[in-house]
Write a protein that holds these residues in place. Structure first.
Motif, mmCIF file in Angstrom:
data_model
loop_
_atom_site.group_PDB
_atom_site.id
_atom_site.type_symbol
_atom_site.label_atom_id
_atom_site.label_comp_id
_atom_site.label_asym_id
_atom_site.label_seq_id
_atom_site.Cartn_x
_atom_site.Cartn_y
_atom_site.Cartn_z
ATOM 1 N N MET A 153 0.821 -1.209 0.000
ATOM 2 C CA MET A 153 0.000 0.000 0.000
ATOM 3 C C MET A 153 0.856 1.261 0.000
ATOM 4 S SD MET A 153 -3.270 -0.758 -0.151
ATOM 5 C CE MET A 153 -4.258 0.540 0.626
ATOM 6 N N ALA A 154 1.980 1.224 0.714
ATOM 7 C CA ALA A 154 2.890 2.375 0.726
ATOM 8 C C ALA A 154 3.623 2.500 -0.603
ATOM 9 C CB ALA A 154 3.882 2.234 1.879
ATOM 10 N N LEU A 155 4.067 1.375 -1.146
ATOM 11 C CA LEU A 155 4.824 1.393 -2.402
ATOM 12 C C LEU A 155 4.014 1.978 -3.551
ATOM 13 C CD1 LEU A 155 6.522 -2.078 -2.060
ATOM 14 C CD2 LEU A 155 7.763 0.031 -2.583
ATOM 15 N N LYS A 156 2.714 1.746 -3.555
ATOM 16 C CA LYS A 156 1.899 2.233 -4.679
ATOM 17 C C LYS A 156 1.488 3.696 -4.508
ATOM 18 C CE LYS A 156 -2.908 1.268 -3.408
ATOM 19 N NZ LYS A 156 -4.209 0.894 -3.997
ATOM 20 N N ASP A 157 1.758 4.277 -3.326
ATOM 21 C CA ASP A 157 1.316 5.643 -3.052
ATOM 22 C C ASP A 157 2.475 6.506 -2.557
ATOM 23 O OD1 ASP A 157 -0.280 7.875 -2.716
ATOM 24 O OD2 ASP A 157 -1.079 7.223 -0.779
ATOM 25 N N PHE A 158 3.564 6.522 -3.327
ATOM 26 C CA PHE A 158 4.706 7.404 -3.060
ATOM 27 C C PHE A 158 5.380 7.153 -1.716
ATOM 28 C CE2 PHE A 158 1.890 9.864 -5.894
ATOM 29 C CZ PHE A 158 2.748 10.072 -6.968
ATOM 30 N N GLY A 159 5.147 5.972 -1.117
ATOM 31 C CA GLY A 159 5.789 5.660 0.153
ATOM 32 C C GLY A 159 5.037 6.163 1.373
ATOM 33 N N ARG A 160 3.771 6.522 1.189
ATOM 34 C CA ARG A 160 2.963 6.999 2.315
ATOM 35 C C ARG A 160 2.279 5.843 3.031
ATOM 36 N NH1 ARG A 160 0.773 12.368 -0.749
ATOM 37 N NH2 ARG A 160 0.176 10.858 -2.341
ATOM 38 N N LYS A 161 2.214 5.939 4.354
ATOM 39 C CA LYS A 161 1.517 4.921 5.137
ATOM 40 C C LYS A 161 0.011 4.999 4.897
ATOM 41 C CE LYS A 161 4.890 4.514 8.886
ATOM 42 N NZ LYS A 161 5.124 4.648 10.355
ATOM 43 N N ILE A 162 -0.672 3.878 5.127
ATOM 44 C CA ILE A 162 -2.116 3.806 4.923
ATOM 45 C C ILE A 162 -2.828 4.862 5.782
ATOM 46 C CG2 ILE A 162 -4.169 2.351 5.191
ATOM 47 C CD1 ILE A 162 -2.315 -0.081 4.869
ATOM 48 N N SER B 40 0.190 14.821 5.094
ATOM 49 C CA SER B 40 -0.146 14.221 3.796
ATOM 50 C C SER B 40 1.049 14.125 2.852
ATOM 51 C CB SER B 40 -1.272 15.010 3.116
ATOM 52 O OG SER B 40 -0.892 16.357 2.908
ATOM 53 N N PHE B 41 2.129 14.860 3.153
ATOM 54 C CA PHE B 41 3.348 14.749 2.351
ATOM 55 C C PHE B 41 4.473 14.115 3.160
ATOM 56 C CE2 PHE B 41 1.056 18.318 0.303
ATOM 57 C CZ PHE B 41 0.808 17.684 -0.907
ATOM 58 N N SER B 42 4.087 13.237 4.069
ATOM 59 C CA SER B 42 5.058 12.470 4.845
ATOM 60 C C SER B 42 5.285 11.134 4.151
ATOM 61 C CB SER B 42 4.518 12.239 6.261
ATOM 62 O OG SER B 42 5.383 11.421 6.993
ATOM 63 N N HIS B 43 6.526 10.884 3.733
ATOM 64 C CA HIS B 43 6.854 9.678 2.975
ATOM 65 C C HIS B 43 7.871 8.866 3.776
ATOM 66 C CE1 HIS B 43 4.835 11.559 -0.461
ATOM 67 N NE2 HIS B 43 5.428 12.675 -0.051
ATOM 68 N N SER B 44 7.417 7.767 4.369
ATOM 69 C CA SER B 44 8.274 6.993 5.265
ATOM 70 C C SER B 44 9.194 6.032 4.528
ATOM 71 C CB SER B 44 7.406 6.207 6.251
ATOM 72 O OG SER B 44 6.485 5.390 5.550
#
Length: 368
Positions: free
Chosen positions: A204-213, A222-226
């Motif tokens: 789920m993170a990989l498909k959305d720019f590295g964002r947690k669910i 909203s622009f936090s990419h873990s």
């Protein structure tokens, strides 16, 4: 005579209604429809988690990344498959190791596979070719013993089962495709299924720019990419079509199985045609496949049927024959033989018994 295509999708007012509800909602990317579609699909196959992405190929890539496949790793892939299978491995930086198939199901030859395992082998990618399952009991036991991960390419296998479990759910990751020729379609689209929460969260993170669910619900985060991620997000338009198609799936499964049986009944006594033994209680063939005596005879039949306005489709080329993966035929005798001789006949869910009769009569005339 109206042309009989090899495959064509079918949609009606049910899809239109769902699409209009998306347009009216104002939400176009990954909202309630996508979640509903994921829930429907997970429930259908019996998986805990489902993650919708832009294509079956993207599902393979994201699935591999979610399993932490990376440069230096090796992934065993059958030589008879669509090129997306090895290409997705290449995209991660890992190396696809091609293994020949066995002749009964056209899936990985497990004896040859075991000899191809090395210290670098991180995963095996079984491909359930045309919906026929690999022996998952043997493969799962082997993988667990060796500490090898399984990512199953079940793109052909919606509505197919092994030991009462839907194909794709025994592996660590299973992937499905909703491209136009599939039994249900969203135009393009893919689904990753797993029973592992951590794998699901990584996908789920990989498909959305590295964002947690769910993090986008908090505007300040909203622009936090873990982690590093990409854009393989589904659209509400695809999901709307998918929901309507899912409601038609059970009837289509029965139609595909009856269709295969009818072709077998009409053509099994024709000298020069071979069918693979197929358990229609558990297998929903993606398409109806036959095998000719030679590549030359296949070409002749294709040309004959085309003149009669009947479409066909050749089997995929064996991967080792493609320029990026070029190797000698002697290592892949079964894949080479079945690839040369395999032909898909008209298989649309809209195909009538009368049309099947026309196709089979023309094939019989060809062989007289």
């Amino acid at each position: 005579m109206k042309r009989i295509n090899q495959i064509e999708p079918f949609m009606d007012n049910a899809e239109k209604k769902e699409l209009m509800s998306v347009i009216d909602s104002g939400w176009y990317t990954e909202s309630s429809k996508t979640k509903e579609f994921e829930r429907m699909f997970a429930s259908f196959v019996g998986a805990k988690y489902a993650c919708a992405v832009t294509s079956g190929t993207a599902a393979l890539y994201v699935g591999l990344k979610a399993l932490n496949i990376e440069m230096g790793d090796e992934v065993i892939v059958p030589d008879l498959t669509f090129v997306a299978s090895p290409n997705s491995v290449e995209a991660t930086g890992a190396k696809p190791v091609l293994v020949d198939i066995e002749k009964n199901t056209l899936n990985l030859d497990l004896k040859k596979m075991s000899k191809s395992v090395s210290k670098k082998t991180k995963a095996v990618m079984p491909v359930d070719f045309n919906g026929r399952p690999i022996d998952m009991k043997v493969l799962r036991e082997f993988a667990d013993k060796k500490g090898i991960l399984l990512i199953e390419d079940a793109a052909h296998a919606i509505g197919c089962y092994y030991n009462r479990r839907h194909i794709g759910t025994i592996s660590d990751v299973g992937i499905f495709s909703f491209s136009t020729p599939k039994i249900i379609t969203t135009g393009q689209g893919g689904m990753i299924v797993t029973n592992d929460r951590q794998i699901y969260e990584r996908a789920m993170a990989l498909k959305d720019f590295g964002r947690k669910i769910g993090i986008k619900k908090q505007m300040e985060k909203s622009f936090s990419h873990s982690t590093i991620g990409y854009n393989f997000k589904f659209t509400e338009f695809q999901a709307a079509v998918g929901i309507a198609q899912m409601r038609k799936l059970q009837k289509r499964i029965l139609k595909k199985r009856r269709m295969f049986k009818k072709y077998v009944d009409l053509l099994s006594n024709v000298e020069g045609i071979e069918f693979l033994k197929t358990d229609l209680k558990n297998v929903t063939p993606w398409m109806i496949d036959i095998f000719l005596k030679s590549a030359a005879k296949r070409t002749q039949l294709i040309k004959y049927l085309e003149k009669k306005q009947i479409g066909t489709r050749i089997y995929y080329p064996a991967i080792h024959r493609l320029k990026p993966y070029r190797k000698m035929d002697r290592e892949y005798k079964q894949a080479s033989s079945f690839s040369d001789r395999g032909l898909w006949l008209p298989s649309s869910v809209t195909l009538t018994d009368n049309q099947i009769g026309i196709v089979c009569n023309e094939i019989k005339r060809f062989f007289k």
